[in-house]
Design a protein around this motif. Structure first.
Motif, PDB file in Angstrom:
ATOM      1  N   ASN A 179      -9.734   2.230  -0.150  1.00  0.00           N
ATOM      2  CA  ASN A 179      -8.966   1.400  -1.092  1.00  0.00           C
ATOM      3  C   ASN A 179      -8.866  -0.059  -0.700  1.00  0.00           C
ATOM      4  OD1 ASN A 179      -7.335   3.055  -3.361  1.00  0.00           O
ATOM      5  ND2 ASN A 179      -7.826   4.334  -1.590  1.00  0.00           N
ATOM      6  N   PHE A 180      -8.872  -0.321   0.638  1.00  0.00           N
ATOM      7  CA  PHE A 180      -8.650  -1.696   1.096  1.00  0.00           C
ATOM      8  C   PHE A 180      -9.819  -2.242   1.906  1.00  0.00           C
ATOM      9  CE2 PHE A 180      -4.473   0.505   0.871  1.00  0.00           C
ATOM     10  CZ  PHE A 180      -3.999  -0.139  -0.256  1.00  0.00           C
ATOM     11  N   ALA A 181     -10.838  -1.391   2.125  1.00  0.00           N
ATOM     12  CA  ALA A 181     -12.050  -1.794   2.853  1.00  0.00           C
ATOM     13  C   ALA A 181     -11.728  -2.337   4.251  1.00  0.00           C
ATOM     14  CB  ALA A 181     -12.868  -2.810   2.046  1.00  0.00           C
ATOM     15  N   VAL A 182     -10.760  -1.676   4.907  1.00  0.00           N
ATOM     16  CA  VAL A 182     -10.442  -2.029   6.290  1.00  0.00           C
ATOM     17  C   VAL A 182     -10.325  -0.743   7.119  1.00  0.00           C
ATOM     18  CG1 VAL A 182      -9.247  -4.171   5.706  1.00  0.00           C
ATOM     19  CG2 VAL A 182      -7.934  -2.038   5.902  1.00  0.00           C
ATOM     20  N   THR A 213      -0.377  -1.460  -2.862  1.00  0.00           N
ATOM     21  CA  THR A 213      -1.135  -2.021  -3.982  1.00  0.00           C
ATOM     22  C   THR A 213      -0.441  -3.273  -4.517  1.00  0.00           C
ATOM     23  OG1 THR A 213      -1.859   0.208  -4.520  1.00  0.00           O
ATOM     24  CG2 THR A 213      -2.181  -1.458  -6.218  1.00  0.00           C
ATOM     25  N   ALA A 214       0.887  -3.214  -4.586  1.00  0.00           N
ATOM     26  CA  ALA A 214       1.642  -4.379  -5.058  1.00  0.00           C
ATOM     27  C   ALA A 214       1.505  -5.558  -4.097  1.00  0.00           C
ATOM     28  CB  ALA A 214       3.117  -4.007  -5.238  1.00  0.00           C
ATOM     29  N   LEU A 215       1.487  -5.278  -2.802  1.00  0.00           N
ATOM     30  CA  LEU A 215       1.303  -6.357  -1.824  1.00  0.00           C
ATOM     31  C   LEU A 215      -0.034  -7.045  -2.046  1.00  0.00           C
ATOM     32  CD1 LEU A 215       2.534  -4.738   1.549  1.00  0.00           C
ATOM     33  CD2 LEU A 215       3.750  -6.397   0.118  1.00  0.00           C
ATOM     34  N   GLU A 216      -1.058  -6.239  -2.253  1.00  0.00           N
ATOM     35  CA  GLU A 216      -2.396  -6.812  -2.450  1.00  0.00           C
ATOM     36  C   GLU A 216      -2.446  -7.610  -3.762  1.00  0.00           C
ATOM     37  OE1 GLU A 216      -5.959  -5.320  -1.230  1.00  0.00           O
ATOM     38  OE2 GLU A 216      -5.102  -5.212   0.792  1.00  0.00           O
ATOM     39  N   LYS A 217      -1.818  -7.082  -4.787  1.00  0.00           N
ATOM     40  CA  LYS A 217      -1.782  -7.802  -6.077  1.00  0.00           C
ATOM     41  C   LYS A 217      -1.075  -9.138  -5.925  1.00  0.00           C
ATOM     42  CE  LYS A 217      -2.565  -4.562  -9.782  1.00  0.00           C
ATOM     43  NZ  LYS A 217      -1.967  -3.209  -9.760  1.00  0.00           N
ATOM     44  N   ALA A 218      -0.076  -9.169  -5.033  1.00  0.00           N
ATOM     45  CA  ALA A 218       0.697 -10.402  -4.827  1.00  0.00           C
ATOM     46  C   ALA A 218      -0.037 -11.403  -3.937  1.00  0.00           C
ATOM     47  CB  ALA A 218       2.060 -10.066  -4.233  1.00  0.00           C
ATOM     48  N   GLY A 219      -1.206 -11.018  -3.442  1.00  0.00           N
ATOM     49  CA  GLY A 219      -2.028 -12.007  -2.761  1.00  0.00           C
ATOM     50  C   GLY A 219      -2.212 -11.827  -1.268  1.00  0.00           C
ATOM     51  N   TRP A 270      -1.393  -7.821   6.545  1.00  0.00           N
ATOM     52  CA  TRP A 270      -0.442  -6.748   6.872  1.00  0.00           C
ATOM     53  C   TRP A 270      -1.026  -5.759   7.863  1.00  0.00           C
ATOM     54  CZ3 TRP A 270       4.592  -6.121   5.300  1.00  0.00           C
ATOM     55  CH2 TRP A 270       5.043  -6.984   4.307  1.00  0.00           C
ATOM     56  N   LEU A 271      -0.248  -5.488   8.910  1.00  0.00           N
ATOM     57  CA  LEU A 271      -0.498  -4.331   9.779  1.00  0.00           C
ATOM     58  C   LEU A 271       0.444  -3.227   9.306  1.00  0.00           C
ATOM     59  CD1 LEU A 271      -1.552  -2.813  12.293  1.00  0.00           C
ATOM     60  CD2 LEU A 271       0.225  -3.991  13.615  1.00  0.00           C
TER      61      LEU A 271
END
Ligand SMILES: [Zn+2]
Length: 388
Positions: free
Chosen positions: A351-354, A272-278, A185-186
């Motif tokens: 939170n996302f290390a980016v 957070t939900a996007l990351e949880k979804a993979g 995701w951008l």
């Protein structure tokens, strides 16, 4: 107006005082200052002489980073001569004048007004139009309606949706282009600070190029990346014409650690939900305005709070070098980090290390330069992201 009326209020000069706000207007015989539209803002009006008015600007609450915002409509009183020129002195309480005056008849096309400043005062003349209202504002007006229309104009391959509601129940609108559940995701956000319109102009151009350009890099990018755009993170502050804060009086770009405001919490929950979804956030841009163009970045060697290594540490340095080679003006980068600051770019890194960047555009930067830079920034960024 008739002679008697003019004489009457000449005699009253200096006594007339009105507060905009509840009534959405400061009413004088000669002219009305109306604030009944989104982004409008005036905090008091005085007539100090015939054809001369002092208008007051006050912040929503204190302390505040001073960016005195104003936007209002002027309507001529009955019988006013066609060419009447009104002298206006804007008085900024709690801060020096920042935004230089612009005038418009349709809230779309704006022209700069000659002005002079003296510390917290700004002086300029406005020529009234007997049959038409005249808008005056510190920058071009980009309000919630403009954003909603613009979002609806983005490619129908994506979707416009509500992340949720602001404190005052305005929709926190987003657009997403989701090519694949697992694609990176951008993330693009804007308008955390309501008056920062040049940042908004950059975000609109950047996103239009990203979503519509049909050169191979952009086509490939849209095939491989998901994109989330939240153009108006602070819809209440924008609608109210706030200088900086949300309707709760909070600087949203200091709230990303605590996330007490619904707007920051809603985006956090979504990411957070996007990351949880993979899928993973790969990069984020947050558009703002300040006195000069500058990119606030995270240092390549930054160690995120979540304990992961910062991904693609040289991404931003390389991107901005490419951008500097592509535009004829200076590209200034200022790396920095402060884990307790509550700033969005810091939040993304921790939170996302980016990487994430605060993309700052000068208040007075030439509008064509804003567009040219944003277009070049979009191309150099997608080229770098495709090469990861
Ligand atoms: Zn800002």
């Amino acid at each position: 107006m008739d002679f008697l009326k003019r004489s009457l209020y000449r005699g009253l000069a200096g006594l007339a005082f009105a507060i905009a706000g509840a009534s959405h207007a400061c009413d004088f015989a000669e002219v009305r200052f109306v604030t009944d539209f989104n982004t409008a803002r005036l905090d008091g009006c005085e007539q100090v002489a015939a054809d001369k008015y002092r208008l007051h600007l006050r912040p929503e609450n204190l302390p505040i980073n001073p960016s005195p915002w104003y936007a209002f409509r002027m309507e001529a009183g009955e019988g006013l001569m066609a060419d009447t020129t009104i002298e206006i002195v804007l008085v900024s309480h709690n801060g020096p004048a920042r935004y230089t005056p612009k005038v418009s008849l349709d809230k779309k096309r704006w022209a700069p007004l000659p002005y002079s400043t003296n510390d917290n005062r700004m002086r300029f003349n406005v020529q009234l139009q007997p049959e038409r209202a005249v808008y005056v504002a510190g920058q071009e007006i980009i309000d919630g309606t403009v954003y909603a229309d613009w979002l609806a104009s983005l490619p129908a391959t994506g979707r416009v949706f509500e992340l949720g509601a602001s404190t005052e129940q305005r929709a926190l609108l987003a657009y997403e282009h989701r090519v694949d559940q697992n694609a990176p995701w951008l993330v693009l956000i804007g308008r955390q600070h309501p008056p920062e319109v040049t940042g908004a102009l950059a975000m609109l151009s950047f996103t239009n190029t990203l979503m519509f350009a049909d050169t191979p890099e952009f086509v490939k990018f849209r095939d491989r990346f998901n994109i989330l755009v939240v153009p108006n993170m602070n819809p209440d502050g924008v609608a109210r014409g706030n200088w900086r804060h949300t309707s709760n009086g909070v600087d949203l770009n200091r709230d990303w650690r605590a996330r007490k405001e619904p707007e920051s919490k809603l985006l956090h929950d979504y990411l957070t939900a996007l990351e949880k979804a993979g899928s993973e956030v790969v990069f984020a841009l947050d558009f703002h305005s300040t006195h000069n163009n500058i990119y606030y970045t995270m240092p390549p060697e930054y160690e995120p709070e979540n304990g992961e290594a910062l991904q693609n540490p040289m991404l931003v340095r390389n991107w901005l070098n490419d951008l500097a080679a592509a535009v004829p003006w200076e590209v200034r980068e200022k790396p920095g980090h402060n884990p307790s600051s509550g700033v969005f770019k810091q939040y993304v890194a921790d939170n996302f290390a980016v990487h994430a960047v605060t993309y700052e555009v000068g208040d007075t930067t030439d509008r064509r330069e804003i567009v040219q830079t944003a277009d070049a920034a979009a191309l150099s960024l997608v080229t770098r992201l495709l090469a990861l």
